[in-house]
Scaffold this motif. Structure first.
Motif, PDB file in Angstrom:
ATOM      1  N   HIS A  20      -4.375   4.977  -7.077  1.00 12.33           N
ATOM      2  CA  HIS A  20      -3.904   3.627  -7.399  1.00 12.33           C
ATOM      3  C   HIS A  20      -2.427   3.607  -7.754  1.00 12.33           C
ATOM      4  O   HIS A  20      -1.815   2.537  -7.827  1.00 12.33           O
ATOM      5  N   ASP A  24       1.813   3.598  -3.370  1.00  8.37           N
ATOM      6  CA  ASP A  24       2.056   2.344  -2.654  1.00  8.37           C
ATOM      7  C   ASP A  24       1.433   2.462  -1.257  1.00  8.37           C
ATOM      8  O   ASP A  24       1.958   3.168  -0.391  1.00  8.37           O
ATOM      9  N   GLU A  52       0.828  -0.163   0.820  1.00  8.74           N
ATOM     10  CA  GLU A  52       1.066  -1.414   1.547  1.00  8.74           C
ATOM     11  C   GLU A  52       1.173  -1.187   3.054  1.00  8.74           C
ATOM     12  O   GLU A  52       0.693  -1.987   3.856  1.00  8.74           O
ATOM     13  N   ARG A  97      -2.485  -0.873   4.889  1.00 13.54           N
ATOM     14  CA  ARG A  97      -3.596  -1.810   4.691  1.00 13.54           C
ATOM     15  C   ARG A  97      -4.189  -2.301   6.004  1.00 13.54           C
ATOM     16  O   ARG A  97      -5.391  -2.482   6.114  1.00 13.54           O
ATOM     17  N   LEU A 138      -9.482   1.611   0.652  1.00 16.72           N
ATOM     18  CA  LEU A 138      -8.348   0.724   0.911  1.00 16.72           C
ATOM     19  C   LEU A 138      -8.805  -0.430   1.792  1.00 16.72           C
ATOM     20  O   LEU A 138      -9.254  -0.224   2.920  1.00 16.72           O
ATOM     21  N   THR A 181      -6.757  -6.372   0.953  1.00 18.25           N
ATOM     22  CA  THR A 181      -6.148  -6.879  -0.281  1.00 18.25           C
ATOM     23  C   THR A 181      -5.522  -5.742  -1.069  1.00 18.25           C
ATOM     24  O   THR A 181      -4.378  -5.808  -1.486  1.00 18.25           O
ATOM     25  N   ASN A 182      -6.265  -4.678  -1.278  1.00 18.82           N
ATOM     26  CA  ASN A 182      -5.772  -3.486  -1.968  1.00 18.82           C
ATOM     27  C   ASN A 182      -6.954  -2.534  -2.106  1.00 18.82           C
ATOM     28  O   ASN A 182      -7.977  -2.710  -1.452  1.00 18.82           O
TER      29      ASN A 182
END
Length: 862
Positions: A209, A212, A214, A217, A341, A344-345
């Protein structure tokens, strides 16, 4: 730094809560010990002991931890650690809140089994990584997994190792590196094309967590990890709210980075909590005092043994779950969150416990959302191979680019799938052997299957048969078309109708029995007519007293009567007696039935054309050698004969394999062409759907016999692909809506010349018109009858002229000439009577009289 903050914050919370009496207050002492300096560590710990301590937390360095623990054991001071420790045993006065490596390794083993991985690759950073994964490396069941192990090199470039994994065709990867390097590994994997929907990753770091993610995703990769901290638990939410509000007084900087808690930070907070819980219980039962001690002394702390026992016995809830220890001082019954993953996250999808293993807890709502959005906004690489009508080049007068260059059944099917699942796709034709088979020389897959295995394609679509061998290499969706192997052959040739085809409605036996009945009835009529007195009639009705009576049923007249009745034409005389009338009535009834049956059956025999084929089934093909037969040189049809255990197919395989010239062809199109050009001397084994497509357009070809086997077409995906479930759901929906049938009707029977052969066959459905070939025999019978009648007339004419010549004693030639001249005049319908010799001599006239006298001559039938 964060551990120090967590430690001070936990102590402050305890003091603020006034857990102890007013005389007792925790006094945290923070001291840093350099990593690797054991002598300096011992001096620092001894300095702390002389000031009076109730427990020592840390250090985090494994090199100095052993020295600290030995001092704590000697002085009976609790030693509390929150670090990863691979040792299998601990000393009596030591506890560690970090899950033991054996527990973590078992958790990863359970994850791998729950994912159904049959092979995977471990990417590790140092030797401790292999210790963390020891349960995977000593798998309980032999040959349960195929494991490759790769150590990443020093530095920041890991692409060479990742390329080796990609060349191996491995899509399941377990990454054991420091949390700080996880992003680098995943980013470089993305750069070389290893971050697609076909790839699955397990990250061993409990602090994923903090990374990163991003950039990954929407990659489609399944990235899974474990964690100790559940941010949805009330304790964690409250603590994070306090941190965000700025209640930590030991730093002037609060940013987003400070709000995210590391696992070791949470463990330090929990360590203080369990220590406080134990010391509170001890403080309530005795007068707890902090006693200064000397490392060289022999007197231990009197309360240390009780304090460590309370810590081991008491279960306490913390930020990292329920904390309890086994007798060795390791944490037991650990609960870890399984996180994946998502778009959204990171999202919690389940839990793992030491005793119960993996338990997925994804809600039904989350599952539905994941299924609905599983392929949304992804771009898939789809490998295709050309074969009509599944994949074809589009017909257009304009220059097309991209996916618009292709059309066909599979293109429409893929378009509907993409529309329903909201994904994009890029079509890439495969080179060489398109479908995919095992190369005999290398033992490796080629074609579309190779593309899928190497990760160069996410899907493979064409008329790709689902077979056992292919399912060992790739996964398939549910079938979108069912079929089987059949025989394609030239259409049977029309059999020319026989000259006497009008005899076909009745069998030879029936014709023989009819002739026998005809003769028998005629003879019976003749006998009964002579027996019955009512058939003897007066030849001269004007003479009431005749000298003789005549019977009109002579043998020839009986035959004529039966023939006239059989032909339904009647006769100029009829029976008079009851007995002969009964015979006539029964004969008429017989002829009525027979002629009606003959007429009804004659229509079918004359209008239906018979087709004659030398083969009607695979058995007919197998028991002859004149007609050759073969298959495509590679593919499931060939393998069907090669691997079959049935004697007939084994015999056919031997014939095909050893025949010279070869009977195998490179493509279905070549097989079709060979069937067309070999004039019925070659039959081609092909899948029934392809035969159906060809016979809709090639009217000279047809399918012979039934299906030899049963198989299906499916969409190929990489092994373990998460996309399979999404595609299966949509394919089932399309099947229930009849979309497969609509697409098949469009591309098999309508597009590209479909329905051509049906139009040629005629759409009226009525009987075909009769040609001369169908009724030619009737004309032959008629002409033969006319010829026979002419021959009989000539014989009668000659016999009559011979009688005249004898009676007149005139030359036969003169008589023939005279009679022939009279016949050829074709004038008048009467002839002078020729008088008898006596009358002629008396009258002195031997010429024909006037035309007022009727000419009579003997009729041989009367």
């Amino acid at each position: 730094m964060k551990q120090e903050i967590a430690f001070r914050y936990a102590v402050d919370r305890v003091n603020e809560a006034r857990i102890f009496g007013p005389r007792t207050k925790l006094r945290p002492i923070i001291d840093k010990i350099p990593d690797g300096d054991s002598h300096f560590a011992s001096k620092r710990v001894c300095a702390l002991v002389r000031s009076g301590v109730s427990a020592i937390f840390g250090p985090q360095s494994p090199k100095t931890s052993a020295h600290v623990q030995s001092i704590c054991d000697a002085l009976e001071i609790p030693h509390i650690e929150t670090r990863w420790d691979y040792r299998l045993r601990r000393d009596d006065y030591s506890v560690n809140l970090y899950p033991h490596p054996s527990s973590l390794s078992k958790a990863y083993l359970d994850l791998v089994r729950s994912f159904g991985w049959k092979s995977f690759c471990i990417v590790y950073e140092d030797k401790m990584g292999l210790v963390r994964l020891q349960e995977l490396l000593k798998t309980p069941r032999r040959n349960e997994f195929k494991i490759c192990i790769k150590k990443i090199p020093y530095g920041d470039d890991f692409r060479s190792i990742l390329n080796e994994i990609q060349i191996r065709g491995e899509h399941n990867i377990l990454v054991d590196v420091r949390t700080e390097r996880v992003f680098q590994v995943l980013k470089q994997a993305q750069q070389i094309g290893m971050m697609s929907g076909n790839h699955n990753y397990i990250i061993t770091s409990l602090d994923l967590h903090l990374v990163d993610l991003e950039d990954f995703r929407y990659s489609g990769s399944n990235i899974t990890a474990l964690r100790l901290i559940d941010p949805d638990r009330p304790e964690v939410r409250n603590l994070m709210a306090d941190w965000q509000a700025g209640r930590i007084l030991y730093t002037n900087k609060l940013g987003d980075d400070d709000i995210i808690m590391k696992t070791e930070t949470a463990l330090m907070y929990d360590a203080v909590k369990i220590f406080v819980t134990a010391i509170q219980i001890l403080d309530n039962s005795t007068d707890l005092q902090m006693t200064p001690m000397e490392c060289e002394g022999e007197t231990p702390w009197v309360y240390g043994n009780s304090l460590i026992n309370f810590m081991k016995v008491e279960m306490s809830p913390g930020l990292t779950g329920i904390i309890e220890f086994d007798p060795r001082g390791f944490r037991s019954d650990v609960t870890l969150d399984i996180i994946e993953l998502k778009r959204t996250n990171l999202q919690k999808v389940g839990t793992w416990r030491t005793e119960k293993g993996v338990n997925y807890t994804l809600s039904q709502k989350d599952t539905h959302t994941e299924e609905r959005e599983g392929l949304a906004n992804k771009t898939l690489i789809v490998s295709i191979a050309f074969n009509d009508p599944y994949i074809m080049l589009a017909e257009s007068s304009e220059r097309l680019t991209g996916n618009a260059r292709y059309e066909g059944f599979c293109i429409d099917l893929l378009s509907e799938l993409a529309e329903k699942l909201k994904f994009n796709y890029i079509l890439t034709p495969v080179e060489g052997n398109g479908y995919g088979s095992i190369d005999k020389t290398t033992g490796e897959w080629n074609g579309m299957i190779r593309e899928i295995m190497d990760g160069r394609a996410d899907l493979a679509m064409t008329d790709l048969t689902i077979s056992y061998e292919r399912q060992q290499a790739v996964d398939f969706t549910m079938p979108f078309m069912n079929l089987g192997i059949s025989i394609m052959y030239k259409k049977p040739q029309k059999v020319p109708p026989a000259l006497f085809s009008f005899l076909s409605p009745l069998s030879i036996e029936v014709w023989i029995y009819m002739m026998a009945a005809f003769v028998g009835v005629s003879l019976l009529m003749y006998v009964l007519a002579r027996v019955s007195p009512y058939e003897w009639q007066n030849p001269h009705p004007c003479n009431p007293d005749p000298d003789t009576l005549e019977n009109q049923f002579t043998i020839l007249n009986c035959l004529w009567f039966a023939l006239g009745s059989l032909m339904q034409q009647g006769c100029d005389f009829l029976p008079q007696a009851v007995s002969t009338r009964m015979v006539a009535g029964m004969w008429w009834f017989f002829t009525l039935i027979m002629i009606s049956s003959y007429t009804a059956n004659l229509a079918a025999f004359l209008t239906v054309e018979r087709l004659e084929s030398p083969i009607e089934s695979v058995e007919d093909l197998a028991k002859q050698t004149k007609i050759k037969y073969g298959t495509k040189s590679s593919g499931t049809t060939k393998n069907f004969f090669k691997d079959s255990n049935l004697e007939i197919y084994q015999r056919m395989w031997t014939f095909m394999e050893t025949h010279t010239p070869p009977v195998f062809v490179d493509s279905n199109a070549a097989g079709v062409e060979r069937v067309k050009t070999d004039n019925g001397l070659y039959a081609y084994f092909m899948e029934s759907t392809s035969i159906e497509y060809v016979t809709e357009r090639e009217c000279s070809l047809t399918q012979v016999g039934g299906l030899l086997d049963s198989k299906s077409y499916g969409i190929a995906l990489p092994r373990g692909s998460s996309n399979k479930g999404y595609l299966d759901v949509v394919l089932l929906t399309m099947q229930s809506q009849g979309r497969f049938h609509i697409l098949k009707n469009k591309w098999f029977r309508q597009k590209r010349g479909g329905g051509k052969c049906k139009e040629e066959a005629g759409g009226g459905g009525g009987a075909s018109e009769l040609n001369l070939e169908n009724v030619g025999g009737v004309f032959v019978v008629l002409m033969s009858g006319m010829g026979m009648a002419l021959a009989v007339a000539i014989v009668e004419f000659g016999l009559e002229c011979l009688d005249i010549a004898k009676e007149e004693e005139a030359p036969l030639r003169e008589v023939l000439k005279r009679e022939l001249i009279f016949v050829l005049k074709c004038k008048g319908s009467s002839k002078p009577v020729r008088k008898k010799a006596e009358s002629d001599e008396a009258n002195g006239d031997t010429e024909y009289g006037s035309n007022d006298y009727n000419y009579t001559a003997k009729n041989p039938l009367t």
